[in-house]
Design an enzyme around this catalytic site. Structure first.
Site, mmCIF file in Angstrom:
data_model
loop_
_atom_site.group_PDB
_atom_site.id
_atom_site.type_symbol
_atom_site.label_atom_id
_atom_site.label_comp_id
_atom_site.label_asym_id
_atom_site.label_seq_id
_atom_site.Cartn_x
_atom_site.Cartn_y
_atom_site.Cartn_z
ATOM 1 N N ASP A 86 37.068 41.488 30.384
ATOM 2 C CA ASP A 86 36.239 40.660 29.515
ATOM 3 C C ASP A 86 35.107 39.996 30.287
ATOM 4 O OD1 ASP A 86 38.274 38.952 30.760
ATOM 5 O OD2 ASP A 86 37.490 37.347 29.490
ATOM 6 N N GLU A 181 40.376 36.863 30.624
ATOM 7 C CA GLU A 181 40.388 35.988 31.798
ATOM 8 C C GLU A 181 39.350 34.889 31.679
ATOM 9 O OE1 GLU A 181 39.132 34.771 35.950
ATOM 10 O OE2 GLU A 181 37.975 35.617 34.295
#
Length: 344
Positions: A86, A181
């Site tokens: 991400d 994350e």
């Protein structure tokens, strides 16, 4: 020495950044955005194409795979390598157009889609060490996504190299790709037992060859101010604006310390990164950082006391504070296992 982009890592990276994997802290789903799953599923396919037959993705989007040990190395402890797919929710990750600046020589790097954005050595001293190398940037309208698709590309390139060079001896290698994350939830459903490695290295650092053995402990805090709304024409003595309460709270934060723009090194900070809402309800979202976990407790108490102090003069106003753990300083664990650093 020039490193042309003919390597697997670089070519993979140029592909991976075109996937929109921006995470969303407001989402209640996991992963927080469907775009992450598109890339995660693609990584499973690519691992299988490399011959990593057990590559799989679970219900939460965690991709795990294993490279078996070469003959004679079966009893070597398994080691893991992890990266997250991400990208930050702060800047758009859609329609990323990577630009390769060939043979960097110290020149200004102008981002073509927004020529006002220029990377200069004077502003970015780390560029001085990159003369003779090619540099990849975004085009100026989005982030690039190197955090952490560069780590993803490096792990995939290493897997490809080991798969095609079975003469290189190694023990069991575990691979993990994670979502979310950037919004502090990257390990929320990570199945350590399924992963199968007691120790692992995260490829998510800024400099080639750099080994990070400690990091900030981090929490997120949401401070919700509730005011009292009334028609503006009849509001005297009645209205209490949550917007103004939130603004006063931010205004009273320390001005000469405890903020990202006034700290460095081991100095912790609190960071109001989002304010949203209206007269009746306004929310301030905070990041808390400290190398010592106990320092997070001190900062949380300070912010809670400050928020309560802001609303105290207004009987019809209130405040709610929510604190969520994001991650902790890895050094707290690594100090008990120095061999992880020694063998890195």
């Amino acid at each position: 020495m020039t490193h042309p982009f003919t390597s697997s890592a670089a070519s993979r990276f140029l592909r991976y950044v075109t996937f929109d994997t921006q995470s969303d802290e407001r989402s209640q789903s996991y992963p927080s955005t469907p775009g992450q799953l598109v890339l995660l599923n693609r990584l499973v396919d690519e691992l299988k194409e490399l011959g990593v037959a057990d590559a799989s993705i679970d219900q939460y989007g965690y991709v795990m795979a294993a490279l078996p040990a070469t003959p004679g190395k079966e009893q070597v402890p398994a080691i893991g390598f992890i990266a997250h797919v991400d990208t930050s929710p702060e800047v758009s990750g859609a329609n990323v157009r990577p630009i390769v600046h060939k043979n960097y020589d110290g020149r200004d790097l102008v981002l073509p889609d927004d020529p006002s954005l220029v990377l200069r050595e004077a502003d970015n001293p780390e560029l001085k060490g990159q003369h003779g190398h090619d540099i990849i940037t975004a085009s100026g309208l989005t982030l690039l996504g190197s955090d952490d698709k560069s780590g993803v590309a490096e792990i995939m390139a290493a897997a490809e190299y080991l798969a095609t060079h079975p003469d290189i001896p190694h023990g069991p290698i575990k691979i993990g790709f994670t979502p979310d994350e950037e919004v502090g939830r990257g390990t929320q459903y990570f199945d350590v037992t399924r992963f199968g490695a007691r120790f692992a290295y995260t490829l998510d650092g800024p400099q080639c060859g750099e080994l990070e053995i400690e990091n900030f402990s981090a929490d997120a805090m949401t401070v919700t101010f509730k005011g009292f709304n009334a028609h503006p024409g009849y509001a005297k003595g009645r209205m209490v604006s949550a917007v103004k309460l939130a603004s006063e709270f931010v205004h009273r934060l320390p001005r000469h310390g405890l903020s990202p723009e006034t700290t460095q090194g081991y100095e912790g900070y609190v960071h109001p990164h989002t304010i949203e809402g209206g007269v009746e309800r306004s929310v301030v979202k905070m990041l808390l950082r400290d190398f010592a976990t106990r320092g997070l407790d001190e900062k949380a108490r300070m912010l809670t006391d400050l928020a309560e102090e802001v609303v105290r003069p207004f009987p019809t106003a209130s405040v709610e504070v929510e604190r969520h753990e994001s991650y902790r300083n890895m050094k707290e664990v690594l100090d008990r296992y120095p061999e992880v650093i020694e063998h890195a």
